[in-house]
Design a protein around this motif. Structure first.
Motif, PDB file in Angstrom:
ATOM      1  N   LEU A 306      13.292  10.825  45.175  1.00 37.97           N
ATOM      2  CA  LEU A 306      12.988  12.217  45.495  1.00 37.97           C
ATOM      3  C   LEU A 306      11.727  12.291  46.353  1.00 37.97           C
ATOM      4  CD1 LEU A 306      13.546  12.060  42.077  1.00 37.97           C
ATOM      5  CD2 LEU A 306      14.019  14.464  42.580  1.00 37.97           C
ATOM      6  N   ARG A 307      11.698  13.256  47.255  1.00 35.12           N
ATOM      7  CA  ARG A 307      10.524  13.496  48.101  1.00 35.12           C
ATOM      8  C   ARG A 307      10.351  14.996  48.258  1.00 35.12           C
ATOM      9  NH1 ARG A 307      10.246  14.746  53.308  1.00 35.12           N
ATOM     10  NH2 ARG A 307      12.402  14.082  53.727  1.00 35.12           N
ATOM     11  N   ARG A 308       9.151  15.469  47.946  1.00 35.30           N
ATOM     12  CA  ARG A 308       8.865  16.890  48.113  1.00 35.30           C
ATOM     13  C   ARG A 308       8.977  17.250  49.594  1.00 35.30           C
ATOM     14  NH1 ARG A 308       3.154  19.819  46.427  1.00 35.30           N
ATOM     15  NH2 ARG A 308       3.593  21.842  47.393  1.00 35.30           N
ATOM     16  N   LEU A 309       9.671  18.342  49.877  1.00 33.12           N
ATOM     17  CA  LEU A 309       9.930  18.750  51.257  1.00 33.12           C
ATOM     18  C   LEU A 309       8.615  18.925  52.021  1.00 33.12           C
ATOM     19  CD1 LEU A 309      12.320  19.466  53.100  1.00 33.12           C
ATOM     20  CD2 LEU A 309      12.012  21.847  52.439  1.00 33.12           C
ATOM     21  N   LEU A 310       8.589  18.377  53.244  1.00 29.72           N
ATOM     22  CA  LEU A 310       7.434  18.395  54.139  1.00 29.72           C
ATOM     23  C   LEU A 310       6.298  17.506  53.655  1.00 29.72           C
ATOM     24  CD1 LEU A 310       7.332  22.207  55.071  1.00 29.72           C
ATOM     25  CD2 LEU A 310       8.581  20.368  56.192  1.00 29.72           C
ATOM     26  N   HIS A 311       6.586  16.600  52.729  1.00 24.74           N
ATOM     27  CA  HIS A 311       5.643  15.587  52.276  1.00 24.74           C
ATOM     28  C   HIS A 311       6.258  14.214  52.507  1.00 24.74           C
ATOM     29  CE1 HIS A 311       3.821  19.077  50.431  1.00 24.74           C
ATOM     30  NE2 HIS A 311       2.793  18.362  50.017  1.00 24.74           N
ATOM     31  N   ASP A 312       5.454  13.158  52.366  1.00 27.80           N
ATOM     32  CA  ASP A 312       5.924  11.799  52.645  1.00 27.80           C
ATOM     33  C   ASP A 312       6.142  10.950  51.402  1.00 27.80           C
ATOM     34  OD1 ASP A 312       5.847  12.217  55.433  1.00 27.80           O
ATOM     35  OD2 ASP A 312       3.706  11.749  55.485  1.00 27.80           O
ATOM     36  N   GLU A 313       5.400  11.202  50.327  1.00 28.91           N
ATOM     37  CA  GLU A 313       5.468  10.334  49.148  1.00 28.91           C
ATOM     38  C   GLU A 313       6.817  10.456  48.460  1.00 28.91           C
ATOM     39  OE1 GLU A 313       3.109   9.566  44.907  1.00 28.91           O
ATOM     40  OE2 GLU A 313       2.402  11.100  46.305  1.00 28.91           O
ATOM     41  N   VAL A 314       7.402   9.315  48.081  1.00 30.60           N
ATOM     42  CA  VAL A 314       8.704   9.265  47.420  1.00 30.60           C
ATOM     43  C   VAL A 314       8.520   8.867  45.962  1.00 30.60           C
ATOM     44  CG1 VAL A 314      10.949   8.099  47.349  1.00 30.60           C
ATOM     45  CG2 VAL A 314       9.939   8.738  49.552  1.00 30.60           C
TER      46      VAL A 314
END
Length: 370
Positions: A306-314
């Motif tokens: 999962l990755r928060r939308l408009l973020h890079d960390e998975v």
């Protein structure tokens, strides 16, 4: 395609508005942070390259009350200068507050900012939409800053016991609905008041505590019979993610085999389905604005990413049918599931919504951005 610039683009309302533009309109806005707005050249360049500016940057709290009033005025002053420097008209939508009529530092600052921006936009041929918003809540609000709902959700999610000190009825609006109102106002040249849904502060806290009692560690879904209940639940889920996942349900085994309970829902609609996935294959790579969704592997081994939308960390979880566990997908997080085992993967999916092909609330995007 219309070019949109968002001041306060990395804040609570700014992030939600950028997500909504991406999901529903396919627009990637230019998002400006505090440093960008404080730099006259950077701000002027961004405004000059835009058709629309959504002015969402603001100061809600500060150690000195005068800093709240002057901070909102300073932000408007900076944007007004950039609008006047633009070689062509730019439409402005201002995220104002229903509290702008109050004679306090916040109200005076927001009201003065509206006047400054209206003069600048209209004097250069642009429109000015003054959108007065009530108290906002939603996923990933900052505790002790954005709203009491964010504070309560964060404290309840970690097992705390917040206290209501001055109970009253407050008009509440989910931040995605605020973003919708702002985007609907593009090109308007008027003031618009957006009403919130009235709720007692104590009632909101009681709902969050009841949700926590069902959901934390047990994974039971509370009643989701109204849009507000869904929005408040998704707010709580954002505050509890990813620390409470995955959840391992109780395994009931005897000489016939084993049984696990996948979903226990206390109200509302729901839909479940099962899929098979071949080794190495991926399902998903999308996100939702409002849907509650659960993945439970019943056979094989999977990696859920999962990755928060408009973020890079998975964020990544490995789950296997030999030790049943499930993970719920938070709203506005891109997610997928990959078969990392050697045999067929069998996964049960559940969502709180019946699938509507005309409005599936599903937006394609890859978890991996590389």
């Amino acid at each position: 395609m219309v070019r949109i610039c968002i001041t306060g683009g990395f804040g609570f309302l700014g992030w939600h508005t950028a997500c909504r533009l991406r999901a529903l309109h396919g627009i990637e806005p230019v998002r400006l942070g505090r440093a960008d707005v404080a730099d006259p050249r950077r701000l002027a360049a961004a405004v000059s390259a835009s058709d629309v500016v959504l002015h969402l940057a603001g100061v809600n709290r500060a150690e000195e009350p005068t800093a709240v009033e002057q901070g909102n005025i300073n932000l408007a002053d900076a944007l007004a200068a950039a609008l006047r420097a633009s070689p062509r008209p730019v439409d402005v939508v201002y995220a104002n507050s229903v509290h702008a009529s109050l004679d306090n530092p916040y109200g005076r600052g927001k009201a003065r900012a509206a006047t400054l921006l209206a003069d600048a936009a209209r004097s250069t041929g642009g429109s000015f939409a003054d959108v007065l918003l009530p108290n906002l809540f939603g996923e990933h609000g900052r505790a002790h800053y954005n709203s009491f709902v964010a504070t309560f959700a964060a404290e309840v999610a970690r097992g705390g016991s917040p206290v209501v000190t001055a109970d009253r009825e407050v008009g509440l609006l989910h931040v995605q609905q605020a973003a919708a109102a702002l985007l609907d106002s593009v090109g308007d040249d008027e003031q618009r008041v957006v009403e919130g849904e009235p709720h007692l502060i104590s009632g909101v806290l009681a709902s969050l505590q009841a949700t926590h009692a069902l959901y934390a560690g047990r994974g039971e879904v509370p009643p989701l019979t109204t849009p507000f209940e869904v929005d408040l639940f998704n707010t709580y889920r954002a505050a509890s993610f990813p620390q409470m996942w995955p959840v391992a349900p109780t395994v009931h085994a005897d000489n016939r085999g084993a049984l696990v309970e996948a979903v226990r829902s206390h109200g509302g609609t729901g839909q479940a389905f099962v899929s098979t996935t071949l080794p190495g294959m991926v399902r998903g790579d999308h996100y939702h604005l409002r849907k509650v969704e659960r993945f439970m592997v019943v056979h094989g081994t999977a990696e859920i990413r999962l990755r928060r939308l408009l973020h890079d960390e998975v964020v990544s979880f490995t789950v296997t049918g030999s030790s049943p566990a499930y993970v719920d997908m938070p709203t506005l997080w891109v997610h997928n599931i990959r078969n990392i085992g050697d045999d067929e993967l069998v996964t049960m999916f559940w969502s709180d919504q019946l699938l509507d092909p005309r409005d599936p609330d599903q937006y394609a995007e890859r978890v991996d951005t590389t």
